[in-house]
Design a protein around this motif. Structure first.
Motif: not given
Length: 124
Positions: A55, A57, A59-64, A68
């Protein structure tokens, strides 16, 4: 202080940084904590933590994904299972990294720099 820090960091690291046969010998000592039937009672807690991380990350639509999710979740679970405060997973990860010594790829820095990150906890 530099000499004291160098003496405190094991030259070969800890379980996380050892190769076989030392790794297997030490891992056998802690394996009972992480057997599937024992971990089953933690499943709701683990699931909630996993959802909380996603949750954070989603909504950001991307992550490492490594930083994360793949690093924090195991540290939180291990901390919780052995009775430590899972919300302090970053400090616990840094402490483990301190004892990995030069093999630590997640917390770069000299032993002195790593010790400085940990010292505020001990001076309370």
């Amino acid at each position: 202080m530099a000499g004291a820090v160098r003496r405190a960091v094991p030259s070969r690291g800890t379980l996380l940084g050892l190769d076989n046969p030392d790794h297997d010998r030490l891992r056998a000592a802690v394996n009972t904590f992480f057997m599937p039937r024992r971990l089953a009672r933690y499943e709701p807690w683990i699931r909630e933590r996993a959802h909380r991380l996603v949750d954070g990350f989603a909504q950001d639509g991307h992550t490492n994904l490594k930083t994360s999710f793949a690093l924090p979740l195991p540290l939180q679970v291990i901390s919780h299972v052995v009775g430590l405060d899972a919300d302090r997973w970053e400090w616990i990860g840094a402490a483990l990294g301190f004892f990995l010594g030069p093999r630590d790829v997640h917390h770069p820095g000299t032993p002195e720099e790593k010790a400085e990150l940990l010292m505020p906890t001990f001076s309370r």
